[in-house]
Design an enzyme around this catalytic site. Structure first.
Site, PDB file in Angstrom:
ATOM      1  N   GLY A  64      18.126  22.102  24.910  1.00  0.00           N
ATOM      2  CA  GLY A  64      18.586  22.465  23.568  1.00  0.00           C
ATOM      3  C   GLY A  64      17.763  21.731  22.536  1.00  0.00           C
ATOM      4  O   GLY A  64      17.061  20.768  22.871  1.00  0.00           O
ATOM      5  N   CYS A  91      16.610  18.789  30.722  1.00  0.00           N
ATOM      6  CA  CYS A  91      16.083  18.433  29.400  1.00  0.00           C
ATOM      7  C   CYS A  91      17.178  17.851  28.503  1.00  0.00           C
ATOM      8  O   CYS A  91      17.673  16.784  28.800  1.00  0.00           O
ATOM      9  CB  CYS A  91      15.377  19.644  28.770  1.00  0.00           C
ATOM     10  SG  CYS A  91      14.292  19.171  27.423  1.00  0.00           S
ATOM     11  N   TYR A  92      17.600  18.577  27.443  1.00  0.00           N
ATOM     12  CA  TYR A  92      18.681  18.034  26.609  1.00  0.00           C
ATOM     13  C   TYR A  92      19.897  17.699  27.477  1.00  0.00           C
ATOM     14  O   TYR A  92      20.565  16.674  27.260  1.00  0.00           O
ATOM     15  CB  TYR A  92      19.070  19.049  25.526  1.00  0.00           C
ATOM     16  CG  TYR A  92      20.176  18.560  24.612  1.00  0.00           C
ATOM     17  CD1 TYR A  92      19.922  17.614  23.630  1.00  0.00           C
ATOM     18  CD2 TYR A  92      21.488  19.034  24.750  1.00  0.00           C
ATOM     19  CE1 TYR A  92      20.934  17.149  22.798  1.00  0.00           C
ATOM     20  CE2 TYR A  92      22.510  18.576  23.928  1.00  0.00           C
ATOM     21  CZ  TYR A  92      22.225  17.635  22.946  1.00  0.00           C
ATOM     22  OH  TYR A  92      23.230  17.180  22.121  1.00  0.00           O
ATOM     23  N   HIS A 179      11.709  21.354  33.016  1.00  0.00           N
ATOM     24  CA  HIS A 179      12.475  22.600  33.176  1.00  0.00           C
ATOM     25  C   HIS A 179      12.175  23.253  34.530  1.00  0.00           C
ATOM     26  O   HIS A 179      11.160  23.948  34.660  1.00  0.00           O
ATOM     27  CB  HIS A 179      12.102  23.581  32.056  1.00  0.00           C
ATOM     28  CG  HIS A 179      12.620  23.171  30.724  1.00  0.00           C
ATOM     29  ND1 HIS A 179      13.828  23.597  30.224  1.00  0.00           N
ATOM     30  CD2 HIS A 179      12.102  22.333  29.794  1.00  0.00           C
ATOM     31  CE1 HIS A 179      14.038  23.055  29.042  1.00  0.00           C
ATOM     32  NE2 HIS A 179      13.007  22.283  28.747  1.00  0.00           N
ATOM     33  N   GLU A 181      13.521  25.812  35.771  1.00  0.00           N
ATOM     34  CA  GLU A 181      13.704  27.273  35.721  1.00  0.00           C
ATOM     35  C   GLU A 181      12.446  28.015  35.262  1.00  0.00           C
ATOM     36  O   GLU A 181      12.340  29.221  35.420  1.00  0.00           O
ATOM     37  CB  GLU A 181      14.888  27.612  34.797  1.00  0.00           C
ATOM     38  CG  GLU A 181      14.660  27.404  33.298  1.00  0.00           C
ATOM     39  CD  GLU A 181      14.863  25.953  32.841  1.00  0.00           C
ATOM     40  OE1 GLU A 181      14.791  25.046  33.672  1.00  0.00           O
ATOM     41  OE2 GLU A 181      15.062  25.745  31.630  1.00  0.00           O
ATOM     42  N   ASP A 237      20.803  51.696  32.896  1.00  0.00           N
ATOM     43  CA  ASP A 237      22.138  51.094  32.850  1.00  0.00           C
ATOM     44  C   ASP A 237      23.250  52.140  32.865  1.00  0.00           C
ATOM     45  O   ASP A 237      24.191  52.046  33.658  1.00  0.00           O
ATOM     46  CB  ASP A 237      22.281  50.206  31.601  1.00  0.00           C
ATOM     47  CG  ASP A 237      21.183  49.160  31.522  1.00  0.00           C
ATOM     48  OD1 ASP A 237      20.600  48.850  32.578  1.00  0.00           O
ATOM     49  OD2 ASP A 237      20.906  48.659  30.419  1.00  0.00           O
ATOM     50  N   LYS A 379      19.127  42.863  34.388  1.00  0.00           N
ATOM     51  CA  LYS A 379      18.481  44.167  34.546  1.00  0.00           C
ATOM     52  C   LYS A 379      17.973  44.395  35.978  1.00  0.00           C
ATOM     53  O   LYS A 379      18.168  45.460  36.547  1.00  0.00           O
ATOM     54  CB  LYS A 379      17.303  44.246  33.566  1.00  0.00           C
ATOM     55  CG  LYS A 379      16.733  45.631  33.404  1.00  0.00           C
ATOM     56  CD  LYS A 379      17.579  46.389  32.424  1.00  0.00           C
ATOM     57  CE  LYS A 379      16.996  47.705  32.016  1.00  0.00           C
ATOM     58  NZ  LYS A 379      17.847  48.317  30.968  1.00  0.00           N
TER      59      LYS A 379
END
Ligand code: XMP
Length: 523
Positions: A64, A91-92, A179, A181, A237, A379
Site C-alpha cells: 500500500g 511490503c506495506y 512482492h 506476486e 462472461d 476472467k
C-alpha cells in the site's frame, strides 16, 4: 441483490487477502488461485469477527502507499496476529506486521525499486524453501523494517534493506518486503505456494470442475421452480453465466440477446448459431433486432459520453420490454466477474468513461433478486468454466468487446454506412492478425473509424474518403496497456486489403499510443 456464490458454497478452504491499497492485490489472489486454493480480496477494514467467521486457512496483507508511522495510515488490529491463522505480510503489510508487533519501521536511506538481488539468510524457512540463493525479487519501497519484533528472525536481506524477509515460524507469521506476486520476483510463485501449502496446510481443492457442480447445485436450491432472465451479449462472461444457469434450471431460463446493430461483422448470427434453436444448448433464446431503434436514437449525436448513455439506456428499454413480454420473472442473471466486484467495492477512482456492460445492468425492472454466478471468478477462471461447459473455443477465447460496441469505435456520429465500413475493415484486420499467428499475444485489437476524411488517388481519380485506425494492445488487466509492435507485413497486408475491399476508405493509420495517455477504445 443476492450473492448466489459465497465461498462456503464453492470452496472448502480459502486464503483471505486484506487490501491496504496495493497495486497488485488482484494479482495476489490470482496467483493463489493458480495454485488451486480459493482466495478472496477484502478491504483492510474487515472486522475480526467477520474474519473468524470466514475461517480462512491463511491471511495475506497487501502492499500500500502509506507509511505505518503516519497518523491516519490504514492499519489493522494487532489481534489479527493472535487468531492463530498464518499471516503473510507483503511490503506495506510486512511493515505493518513489524510496527504492530513492536519492531521498528523507518524511511529507508536508499529506496529500492525494481528487480533486486536478495540474499537468503534462512534456507530452512518454510516460506523460502527451495528458493535459490541469491534470488531476484521485485522491490518497490521507500520505508523499511529497521528492527524485527521480538521472537522474529531475519530470513533474507539486500545490500540496502536489512529485512527483505522475516518470520516468527512458531506463530506462523511471515513477511516479505518484496512482492512475491509480481512475475519479476523470479521465484515468487514458489514462495506463495510455500505459504499456502507448507505454512497454511491447504490441500489445493479449488478446481473448476468442482466449482461448476457446486454452483449448479446452489443455483437449483436458490431458484427452485422460479424463472430467470439473462441478458446475453455473446461475450465470454454472459455466455458462461447463461450456460451455467441453463444447466441448473433448464427452460425456466430465458436468454435475451439484443442486437443493437453495433456488433462486429456476422456476430449476431454467430451468437444465434450457438444459443439459438439450431445451437448446442436447449435454451429459450430471444434475439431482438433493435438496430433501427438504436440508429434513430444516435442520429446527430457526436459527444462520446452522450453516445454511451444513449446506447446504455436504449439497451435497458429494449430489455425491459422483452422482460415484460415474458412476464413473472423473479431472477435477473448477470455475468459480473470478480475484478468488477473488487473494483466497485474497494476502489475509489475517477470516472473516465461510463461503462455500459450488458452484464452490468441495474436492477431497473422489478426482479426479486439478481443472480451473479461468476462474481467470484477471474476472467481466466471464467474461460476455464466455459471450457468445462463445452462452449466453443472461439467464444471462450474471445477478446473483450465493449457493451456499446462499434458505437464507441466510430468517432463522431454513428450512421449505418459507417457501421458497415468499420465492420468490414475490422473483419479483415482480425482475419489477417489471426492468420499471422500473433493474436494469442495481444490483449485486444480492432479497427476504428476516424472522423477524418482525406484526399487519395485510386485508379486515376481523386478520392475523398475516411481513414481507418488500427489498434492492437498488449495488456493483461486492461487498466494499462502498451501499443503492440505488429509485424509490418501484417499491417501492410491489412492496409492494402482494407483500401481495396472496403468502400469509403482510402487511408489506414496505426495507433501507437499506450494507455495512459490514451484509452484502449477511442471513445
Ligand atoms: P478503455 O477504453 O477504458 O477500455 O481503455 C478498457 C477495457 O474495457 C472495455 N470497455 C468496455 N467494456 N462496456 C464494457 O463492457 C463498456 O462500456 C466499455 N468501455 C470499454 C474495452 O474494450 C477494454 O477492454
Amino acid at each position: 441483490m443476492t450473492n448466489i456464490a459465497n465461498h462456503a458454497k464453492v470452496a472448502d478452504e480459502m486464503i483471505l487477502v486484506l487490501d491496504f491499497g496495493g497495486q497488485y492485490n488482484q494479482l495476489i489472489a490470482r496467483r493463489v488461485r493458480e495454485d488451486h486454493v480459493y482466495c478472496e480480496v477484502h478491504p483492510s477494514t474487515l472486522s475480526l469477527d467477520a474474519i473468524r467467521e470466514m475461517a480462512p486457512k491463511g491471511i495475506i496483507l497487501t502492499g500500500g502507499p502509506n507509511s505505518v508511522y503516519k497518523k491516519d495510515s490504514v492499519t489493522c488490529s494487532p489481534e489479527l496476529f493472535k487468531l492463530g491463522i498464518p499471516v503473510l505480510g507483503i511490503c506495506y503489510g510486512s511493515q505493518l506486521m513489524a510496527h504492530l508487533l513492536g519492531g521498528k519501521v523507518e524511511t529507508a536511506p536508499t529506496s529500492e525499486y525494481g528487480k533486486t538481488e536478495v540474499e537468503i539468510d534462512a534456507p530452512d524457512s518454510l516460506l523460502l524453501s527451495g528458493v535459490d540463493h541469491p534470488t531476484i525479487c521485485w522491490m518497490s519501497h521507500t520505508d523499511y523494517i529497521a528492527a524485527v519484533p521480538e521472537g522474529f528472525r531475519v530470513t533474507a536481506h539486500t545490500p540496502v534493506c536489512p529485512v527483505a524477509a522475516m518470520e516468527n515460524a512458531s506463530r506462523k507469521l511471515y513477511a516479505t518486503q518484496f512482492h512475491p506476486e509480481v512475475l519479476h520476483t523470479v521465484q515468487g510463485k514458489l514462495m506463495l505456494k510455500n505459504f499456502v501449502y507448507n505454512v497454511c496446510g491447504c490441500q489445493g481443492t479449488w478446481q473448476m470442475g468442482d466449482f461448476v457442480q457446486k454452483t449448479i447445485t446452489a443455483l437449483r436450491e436458490k431458484i427452485g421452480t422460479g424463472r430467470a432472465l439473462c441478458a446475453l451479449s455473446g461475450g465470454v462472461d454472459s455466455s458462461v453465466a447463461a450456460v451455467l444457469l441453463s444447466k441448473a434450471i433448464g427452460k425456466q431460463l430465458t436468454c435475451v440477446f439484443v442486437d443493437h446493430g453495433l456488433l462486429r461483422k456476422d456476430e449476431g448470427d454467430q451468437v444465434a448459431a450457438v444459443f439459438g434453436p439450431e445451437g448446442t444448448y436447449d435454451l429459450n433464446f430471444v434475439r431482438v433486432n433493435a438496430k433501427d431503434r438504436f440508429y434513430t436514437a444516435l442520429k446527430g449525436v457526436t459527444e462520446p459520453e452522450r453516445k454511451r448513455k444513449i446506447i446504455g439506456e436504449e439497451f435497458i428499454r429494449v430489455f425491459e420490454a422483452e422482460a415484460k413480454k415474458i412476464g413473472a420473472v423473479d431472477y435477473l442473471v448477470q455475468g459480473t466477474i470478480y475484478p468488477d466486484v473488487i473494483e466497485s467495492g474497494l476502489g475509489n477512482s475517477a470516472t473516465i468513461k461510463s461503462h455500459h456492460n450488458v452484464g452490468g445492468l441495474p436492477d431497473y425492472v422489478d426482479f426479486k433478486e439478481i443472480v451473479e454466478p461468476l462474481r467470484l471468478l477471474f476472467k481466466d477462471e471464467v474461460r476455464e468454466v466455459g471450457r468445462e461447459l463445452g462452449l466453443p473455443d472461439y467464444l471462450v477465447n474471445r477478446q473483450p468487446f465493449p457493451g456499446p460496441g462499434l458505437g464507441i469505435r466510430i468517432i463522431g456520429e454513428v450512421t449505418e454506412e459507417k457501421v458497415k465500413i468499420v465492420q468490414d475493415a475490422d473483419a479483415i484486420y482480425r482475419e489477417e492478425v489471426a492468420k499471422s499467428g500473433v493474436s494469442a499475444k495481444l490483449g485486444q485489437y480492432f479497427a476504428a473509424l476516424t472522423n477524418m476524411r482525406s484526399v487519395g488517388v485510386m485508379g486515376d481519380g481523386r478520392t475523398y474518403d475516411y481513414a481507418i485506425a488500427l489498434r492492437a494492445v498488449l495488456t493483461s488487466d486492461f487498466m494499462t496497456a502498451e501499443s503492440a509492435q505488429l509485424p509490418w507485413d501484417v499491417l501492410q497486408r491489412t492496409t492494402s486489403r482494407i483500401v481495396n475491399e472496403v468502400k469509403g476508405v482510402n487511408r489506414v493509420l496505426y495507433d501507437c499510443t499506450g494507455k495512459p495517455p490514451a484509452t484502449i477504445e477511442f471513445e
